[in-house]
Design a protein around this motif. Structure first.
Motif, mmCIF file in Angstrom:
data_model
loop_
_atom_site.group_PDB
_atom_site.id
_atom_site.type_symbol
_atom_site.label_atom_id
_atom_site.label_comp_id
_atom_site.label_asym_id
_atom_site.label_seq_id
_atom_site.Cartn_x
_atom_site.Cartn_y
_atom_site.Cartn_z
ATOM 1 N N ASP A 46 48.535 6.479 28.616
ATOM 2 C CA ASP A 46 48.177 6.727 30.255
ATOM 3 C C ASP A 46 48.106 8.395 30.345
ATOM 4 O O ASP A 46 47.357 8.749 31.265
ATOM 5 C CB ASP A 46 49.582 6.489 30.909
ATOM 6 C CG ASP A 46 49.477 6.817 32.381
ATOM 7 O OD1 ASP A 46 48.608 6.479 33.084
ATOM 8 O OD2 ASP A 46 50.662 7.619 32.893
ATOM 9 N N MET A 47 48.769 9.040 29.479
ATOM 10 C CA MET A 47 48.657 10.541 29.848
ATOM 11 C C MET A 47 47.607 11.371 29.058
ATOM 12 O O MET A 47 47.592 12.532 29.329
ATOM 13 C CB MET A 47 50.119 11.277 29.404
ATOM 14 C CG MET A 47 51.315 10.574 30.463
ATOM 15 S SD MET A 47 50.939 11.325 32.251
ATOM 16 C CE MET A 47 51.926 10.359 32.990
ATOM 17 N N ALA A 48 47.109 10.679 28.274
ATOM 18 C CA ALA A 48 45.822 11.423 27.176
ATOM 19 C C ALA A 48 44.589 11.279 27.860
ATOM 20 O O ALA A 48 43.782 12.037 27.462
ATOM 21 C CB ALA A 48 45.791 10.783 25.751
ATOM 22 N N LYS A 49 44.472 10.719 29.037
ATOM 23 C CA LYS A 49 43.070 10.571 29.471
ATOM 24 C C LYS A 49 42.700 12.003 29.919
ATOM 25 O O LYS A 49 43.292 13.017 30.583
ATOM 26 C CB LYS A 49 43.140 9.881 30.927
ATOM 27 C CG LYS A 49 43.560 8.202 30.779
ATOM 28 C CD LYS A 49 43.448 7.689 31.743
ATOM 29 C CE LYS A 49 44.344 7.808 33.240
ATOM 30 N NZ LYS A 49 45.626 7.379 32.801
ATOM 31 N N GLY A 50 41.396 12.311 29.473
ATOM 32 C CA GLY A 50 40.704 13.537 29.768
ATOM 33 C C GLY A 50 40.957 14.614 28.902
ATOM 34 O O GLY A 50 40.764 15.807 29.042
ATOM 35 N N ASP A 99 58.253 11.653 17.160
ATOM 36 C CA ASP A 99 58.068 10.074 17.774
ATOM 37 C C ASP A 99 57.215 10.356 18.845
ATOM 38 O O ASP A 99 57.298 11.286 19.725
ATOM 39 C CB ASP A 99 59.707 9.782 18.137
ATOM 40 C CG ASP A 99 60.368 9.333 16.866
ATOM 41 O OD1 ASP A 99 59.824 8.928 15.738
ATOM 42 O OD2 ASP A 99 61.654 9.498 16.876
ATOM 43 N N VAL A 100 56.529 9.277 19.138
ATOM 44 C CA VAL A 100 55.726 9.122 20.331
ATOM 45 C C VAL A 100 55.702 7.617 20.747
ATOM 46 O O VAL A 100 55.986 6.722 19.950
ATOM 47 C CB VAL A 100 54.062 9.488 20.296
ATOM 48 C CG1 VAL A 100 54.029 10.999 19.955
ATOM 49 C CG2 VAL A 100 53.394 8.597 19.223
ATOM 50 N N THR A 157 53.725 19.463 25.382
ATOM 51 C CA THR A 157 54.642 18.650 26.002
ATOM 52 C C THR A 157 54.900 17.143 25.773
ATOM 53 O O THR A 157 54.208 16.868 24.544
ATOM 54 C CB THR A 157 54.147 18.362 27.489
ATOM 55 O OG1 THR A 157 52.816 17.497 27.430
ATOM 56 C CG2 THR A 157 53.748 19.595 28.243
ATOM 57 N N LYS A 158 55.841 16.586 25.963
ATOM 58 C CA LYS A 158 56.386 15.026 25.349
ATOM 59 C C LYS A 158 56.134 14.040 26.678
ATOM 60 O O LYS A 158 55.210 13.282 26.709
ATOM 61 C CB LYS A 158 57.600 15.353 24.850
ATOM 62 C CG LYS A 158 57.819 13.934 24.167
ATOM 63 C CD LYS A 158 58.263 14.448 22.529
ATOM 64 C CE LYS A 158 58.427 13.047 21.827
ATOM 65 N NZ LYS A 158 58.843 13.404 20.427
ATOM 66 N N VAL A 159 57.025 14.072 27.530
ATOM 67 C CA VAL A 159 57.265 12.659 28.479
ATOM 68 C C VAL A 159 57.144 13.088 29.710
ATOM 69 O O VAL A 159 57.719 13.945 30.382
ATOM 70 C CB VAL A 159 58.927 12.145 28.104
ATOM 71 C CG1 VAL A 159 58.495 11.104 28.745
ATOM 72 C CG2 VAL A 159 59.064 12.023 26.814
ATOM 73 N N LEU A 160 56.090 12.683 30.247
ATOM 74 C CA LEU A 160 55.605 12.371 31.608
ATOM 75 C C LEU A 160 55.260 13.531 32.354
ATOM 76 O O LEU A 160 54.226 13.877 32.637
ATOM 77 C CB LEU A 160 56.746 11.260 32.364
ATOM 78 C CG LEU A 160 56.482 9.843 32.064
ATOM 79 C CD1 LEU A 160 57.425 9.036 33.149
ATOM 80 C CD2 LEU A 160 55.032 9.671 32.163
#
Length: 484
Positions: A273-277, A265-266, A237-240
């Motif tokens: 925010d989204m990589a937690k865990g 690109d990232v 996945t990519k965005v949100l």
């Protein structure tokens, strides 16, 4: 007689609104509707200044995902637990990417995930030659320079505006989207309802959870400490919206391997925010060796999440049906911008783009008595779709363990937006926003490769298995592409 804002008379019905929204979501699970009666929903709208019920959407979608986790826990252990969701916390959670920051380093905060007003940026709204409004989503370099190349103009807002001042908004939208660039013409609610894509979306349910193949029921590991302990998740996945699905599964104990092509690109603020865990790793599906690695990983995966442009992952041989052949019993979650039906079914898009074309943005502008658009106070379509996707993934897991089979969960930002509008209006555009001092009560801190990060804590409260992330956020490439 005192004239109160229209939302002042509506707030007493908020709990019923959230309960009704939760009931509507829960029906897709096929599980006992009595289960939702025990969830505790606190707080009232308006929690954010909005034309629509963003607080209700936040509270109900988060509650649905939490209840699904609780049901898996009950299936695995025989134990029930209390579930509660506070609306203010839910609204803050729907802005998590805005609140995440590296403490003491102003150059590496959530601002890195936002768009500046600098003239070198092209992301934003433009009035075209016929008076219509166009949104260009240009916060990724490939999109920004794609627009500059398409228009053959100087790389500034003025350069883009000069071109658009001589185009109709319809022509500009067609010109850019035909080149695969995310751009959108502002439409009214009526214009969207008459548009072929709007009609296609309105004919679809909020989401689909369906069996797509035969397989024996897979086994959970024994004696779990958390609802999703031992569940392996492959995430492309990519965005949100897509990353939020994986992040939500991780907060309930899933082993999430988040894969990204190193050439893409990232945005650091979003990854923080989204990589937690999760275990963020590099993997290129265009590379023969990496593709074999992915297949090997998929052979033991329980869930596969993909959120790239519709058809792009399937073209590489990894459609839900392909994945069900590789791993019988897998649950595949697919998200898109405009759904799998209609003339735009293969078009890429983002939360704000969907708001623009569907009339949501224009309604905000009208409420503020301004030309053009004013979007929702949070990326509610992204976050709502993310929590709905996590709900669907967990329902799929539960169905798989009970009935067997391989399963597909399918949803889109446009379907979530259509559902948001169906919940009715709040007309609270003048309501006060959440104060910064209130946000602090819902924040946590953790040391990470980025530095010490401040972040929004998991929203849902579960009495026996409180959600949490076992890993701090890390950049892609911090881990190998293997199960950890």
């Amino acid at each position: 007689m005192v004239n109160l804002p229209p939302w002042k008379g509506n707030h007493l019905n908020n709990k019923t609104d959230s309960q009704s929204a939760l009931q509507e979501i829960w029906e897709f699970s096929g599980l006992d509707s009595a289960i939702i009666e025990g969830v505790q929903l606190t707080g009232l709208e308006p929690v954010l200044p909005s034309v629509y019920k963003t607080g209700v959407v936040a509270q109900s979608t988060i509650a649905a995902s939490a209840l699904a986790a609780s049901e898996i826990w009950r299936y695995r252990t025989g134990r029930t637990q209390d579930v509660s969701v506070d609306m203010k916390h839910a609204a803050i959670g729907f802005r998590s990417e805005s609140y995440t920051e590296v403490i003491g380093d102003k150059s590496r905060t959530s601002a890195s995930s936002k768009i500046s007003n600098d003239s070198s940026e092209v992301h934003g709204f433009y009035e075209c030659g016929d008076g219509g409004w166009l949104q260009i989503h240009g916060n990724y370099p490939a999109h920004k320079y794609g627009v500059i190349e398409a228009f053959n103009c100087e790389p500034t807002k003025k350069g883009v505006q000069d071109i658009l001042s001589n185009m109709t908004v319809s022509d500009a939208e067609t010109y850019l989207t035909d080149r695969g660039l995310p751009a959108a013409m502002m439409r009214t609610l009526d214009e969207w309802s008459e548009h072929p894509q709007g009609k296609a979306v309105s004919a679809l349910p909020l989401m689909e959870i369906e069996k797509i193949g035969d397989a024996r029921p897979l086994d959970f590991c024994s004696t779990p400490n958390r609802p999703l302990e031992g569940v392996k998740v492959l995430e492309l996945t990519k965005v949100l919206a897509g990353p939020l699905i994986g992040r939500t599964l991780a907060e309930h104990g899933a082993n999430v391997l988040w894969l990204n092509d190193p050439h893409l690109d990232v945005i650091d603020g979003l990854i923080m925010d989204m990589a937690k865990g999760k275990y963020p790793a590099h993997l290129n599906l265009n590379d023969k060796k990496d593709k074999k690695t992915f297949i090997d990983l998929a052979k033991s995966a329980d869930v596969f999440i993909q959120g790239y442009k519709p058809g792009s992952i399937a073209a590489k041989g990894f459609s839900p049906y392909d994945m069900a052949e590789i791993r019988p019993g897998i649950v595949c979650v697919e998200i898109s911008a405009f759904s799998h039906e209609g003339p735009w079914s293969t078009r890429r898009g983002f939360d704000s783009i969907v708001q623009t074309v569907s009339g949501i943005g224009r309604e905000g502008g009208l409420a503020k008595n301004q030309d053009g658009m004013s979007h929702l106070p949070c990326q509610a379509l992204d976050h709502g779709t993310g929590y709905l996707g996590a709900f669907g993934a967990m329902v799929g897991i539960l169905k798989q363990r009970r009935e067997g089979g391989s399963w597909r969960v399918r949803l889109s930002l446009s379907q979530t937006g259509h559902w948001l509008k169906s919940l009715g209006r709040l007309d609270a555009i003048s309501a006060p926003d959440i104060k910064e001092c209130d946000v602090k009560d819902y924040m946590g801190q953790v040391d990470s490769p980025y530095g010490r990060i401040s972040y929004t804590r998991p929203v849902a409260q579960l009495s026996d298995t409180p959600p949490y992330w076992t890993l701090p956020p890390s950049p892609f490439g911090s881990y190998e592409a293997k199960w950890h």
